[in-house]
Motif scaffolding. Structure first.
Motif, PDB file in Angstrom:
ATOM      1  N   ALA A  98       0.817  -1.225   0.000  1.00 51.91           N
ATOM      2  CA  ALA A  98       0.000   0.000   0.000  1.00 51.91           C
ATOM      3  C   ALA A  98       0.851   1.276   0.000  1.00 51.91           C
ATOM      4  O   ALA A  98       0.565   2.213  -0.755  1.00 51.91           O
ATOM      5  CB  ALA A  98      -0.940  -0.006   1.194  1.00 51.91           C
ATOM      6  N   ASP A 150      -6.866   3.324   0.164  1.00 50.27           N
ATOM      7  CA  ASP A 150      -7.188   3.842   1.494  1.00 50.27           C
ATOM      8  C   ASP A 150      -7.319   5.366   1.444  1.00 50.27           C
ATOM      9  O   ASP A 150      -7.257   5.965   0.367  1.00 50.27           O
ATOM     10  CB  ASP A 150      -6.122   3.408   2.519  1.00 50.27           C
ATOM     11  CG  ASP A 150      -4.729   3.904   2.164  1.00 50.27           C
ATOM     12  OD1 ASP A 150      -4.599   4.776   1.302  1.00 50.27           O
ATOM     13  OD2 ASP A 150      -3.761   3.411   2.772  1.00 50.27           O
ATOM     14  N   ARG A 174     -18.147   5.074  -1.305  1.00 51.89           N
ATOM     15  CA  ARG A 174     -17.533   3.761  -1.066  1.00 51.89           C
ATOM     16  C   ARG A 174     -17.254   3.537   0.411  1.00 51.89           C
ATOM     17  O   ARG A 174     -16.668   2.531   0.784  1.00 51.89           O
ATOM     18  CB  ARG A 174     -16.221   3.644  -1.844  1.00 51.89           C
ATOM     19  CG  ARG A 174     -16.391   3.809  -3.329  1.00 51.89           C
ATOM     20  CD  ARG A 174     -15.909   2.614  -4.102  1.00 51.89           C
ATOM     21  NE  ARG A 174     -16.067   2.867  -5.520  1.00 51.89           N
ATOM     22  CZ  ARG A 174     -15.065   2.991  -6.366  1.00 51.89           C
ATOM     23  NH1 ARG A 174     -13.837   2.823  -5.936  1.00 51.89           N
ATOM     24  NH2 ARG A 174     -15.275   3.234  -7.621  1.00 51.89           N
ATOM     25  N   VAL A 207     -15.219   5.264   2.447  1.00 53.15           N
ATOM     26  CA  VAL A 207     -13.899   5.624   2.973  1.00 53.15           C
ATOM     27  C   VAL A 207     -14.028   6.977   3.673  1.00 53.15           C
ATOM     28  O   VAL A 207     -14.508   7.945   3.087  1.00 53.15           O
ATOM     29  CB  VAL A 207     -12.837   5.699   1.854  1.00 53.15           C
ATOM     30  CG1 VAL A 207     -11.475   6.067   2.434  1.00 53.15           C
ATOM     31  CG2 VAL A 207     -12.750   4.371   1.123  1.00 53.15           C
ATOM     32  N   SER A 245      -6.718  -2.484  -5.634  1.00 50.60           N
ATOM     33  CA  SER A 245      -7.951  -3.138  -5.201  1.00 50.60           C
ATOM     34  C   SER A 245      -8.563  -2.483  -3.968  1.00 50.60           C
ATOM     35  O   SER A 245      -9.775  -2.448  -3.805  1.00 50.60           O
ATOM     36  CB  SER A 245      -7.677  -4.620  -4.914  1.00 50.60           C
ATOM     37  OG  SER A 245      -6.627  -4.720  -3.975  1.00 50.60           O
ATOM     38  N   ASP A 246      -7.699  -1.934  -3.127  1.00 51.80           N
ATOM     39  CA  ASP A 246      -8.216  -1.447  -1.848  1.00 51.80           C
ATOM     40  C   ASP A 246      -7.631  -0.080  -1.484  1.00 51.80           C
ATOM     41  O   ASP A 246      -6.870   0.027  -0.528  1.00 51.80           O
ATOM     42  CB  ASP A 246      -7.880  -2.487  -0.766  1.00 51.80           C
ATOM     43  CG  ASP A 246      -8.570  -2.180   0.550  1.00 51.80           C
ATOM     44  OD1 ASP A 246      -9.616  -1.494   0.534  1.00 51.80           O
ATOM     45  OD2 ASP A 246      -8.030  -2.587   1.594  1.00 51.80           O
TER      46      ASP A 246
END
Length: 415
Positions: free
Chosen positions: A155, A185, A215, A217, A182-183
């Motif tokens: 990340a 932050d 989403r 976040v 994919s993820d």
DNA sequence: CTTGGCAACC
């Protein structure tokens, strides 16, 4: 109970402090920014022979990086020859980056000579260094290395790459990378939002912000700096004010100095200068030079002599040698026919030797950096450069571009 | 219990 008291008690007890004790102490003093106490632990470390322990040295590196300057860091680092590990290299790089020292690439070459393989922390640091230069060339090399080693999936490396491409102005690459993540932050989202805002794509930045919230976040204070500056760039003043209040009511984020500067910029840039000044007067921070410069620049654009005078005088109160504020204040006096003050200010500038610092720009071509400053014609290819510059300027004017501050400040060929 | 609270206004 304070760590130093606990330590004192421990030394009076039957327990003997070991390297773990020392590391804990150093960590505590690092986070409380206690240089003197950190230095005392350093002496203790030397006395008890813990200095041969690499993890203790690494913690010392971090402590000095946070609480002192680079010379202390390098002193430790140089004494570590033979025992340094990957963490030592990374900690020293982090220190260089934090203190704006341009030696990150040198350290990378050195660690290669010492047969240490970079890991994700190394790459995050190196990408940070690519972003401050900024150097797309080096950034591409790091990206290739990250792909080859598989570190791209980390990340922090991913976020470092997104930030590097953003700072280099290649938003397409940043966005592509972001889409492949994919993820993502809050840091990934914020980097991209800030990037779009900085390059003038306010609408896109705000759309990203909306998608991020959809989403699930949670935005943080940095995200809101991006959102507010996006609004400022595209003149969405009321939307900006709405986001400013949303920040606290919906997310419990108290405005920092940066957020306040953004709101001042938001109001001033759009010409709502009175509101900008009253915001400054009621914000929870002492106004600094940044906010007054923001107002001053906006007063120049919107031709407001009254508030401009107040802003310029405020800038000069905080920084008496600020040359651009002197010049702008002079212009304001002149525009209102206040020739006495013009003369007074010009005389003051001459006697105090206040001079305008020459503007500079630079560009990296292949492996060389080319620096240019105002009225400097020393570059070997100057004639060709000015020919291209002239063509570009014509094209820009034909496309309807009006430079900030009007055409009088626009020079195609220096006199 | 050793490197990262990464990204930030002009």
């Amino acid at each position: 109970m304070k760590p130093c008291h606990t330590f004192q008690e421990m030394r009076n007890s039957k327990f003997t402090p070991d390297e773990i004790t020392v590391r804990c102490l150093l960590c505590a003093f690092t986070s409380s920014n206690s240089y003197c106490q950190g230095k005392q632990v350093h002496s203790y470390v030397l006395k008890k022979g813990f200095i041969s322990e690499v993890s203790v040295c690494n913690t010392l590196l971090t402590m000095y990086a946070k609480c002192s300057d680079l010379s202390d860091v390098f002193d430790i680092f140089e004494e570590m020859e033979g025992i340094m590990d990957l963490v030592s290299w990374n900690a020293t790089m982090t220190a260089c980056l934090k203190h704006n020292h341009n030696n990150v690439f040198g350290l990378l070459r050195m660690m290669h000579c010492f047969d240490h393989e970079p890991d994700h922390v190394t790459l995050t640091n190196v990408l940070g260094a690519c972003a401050v230069v900024p150097s797309l060339d080096k950034g591409y090399q790091v990206h290739c290395f990250a792909l080859k080693t598989g570190l791209e999936t980390e990340a922090s490396v991913m976020n470092g790459l997104i930030d590097m491409y953003t700072k280099c102005g290649v938003l397409i690459n940043a966005h592509k990378l972001f889409d492949s993540f994919s993820d993502p932050d809050v840091v990934s989202w914020s980097s991209l939002i800030v990037g779009y805002a900085q390059f003038g794509y306010g609408k896109e930045a705000l759309e990203l912000f909306q998608t991020m919230r959809n989403r699930g976040v949670k935005p943080n204070h940095v995200t809101f700096v991006g959102v507010l500056s996006a609004c400022s760039r595209v003149g969405l003043v009321d939307e900006g004010l709405h986001y400013y209040s949303m920040m606290e009511t919906e997310y419990g984020i108290l405005p920092t100095r940066e957020h306040c500067s953004c709101v001042v910029d938001l109001l001033a840039r759009s010409g709502r200068l009175k509101e900008a000044v009253s915001f400054i007067n009621q914000m929870p921070y002492d106004p600094d030079i940044v906010v007054w410069n923001t107002v001053l620049a906006a007063c120049k654009t919107h031709q407001n002599a009254e508030i401009g005078r107040h802003a310029a005088e405020s800038v000069l109160r905080l920084d008496p040698s600020n040359s651009s504020a002197h010049v702008l204040l002079c212009n304001i006096y002149a525009s209102t026919g206040n020739w006495e003050d013009v003369a007074r200010l010009r005389k003051l500038m001459r006697s105090t030797g206040v001079r305008k610092a020459p503007g500079q720009s630079w560009i990296e071509v292949k492996d060389g950096v080319h620096v240019f400053s105002v009225e400097d014609r020393s570059h070997p290819q100057m004639d060709e450069i000015y020919m291209v510059l002239g063509d570009l300027s014509l094209e820009m004017m034909e496309a309807g571009y009006v430079p900030y501050g009007g055409f009088d400040s626009f020079e195609v060929v220096p006199s």
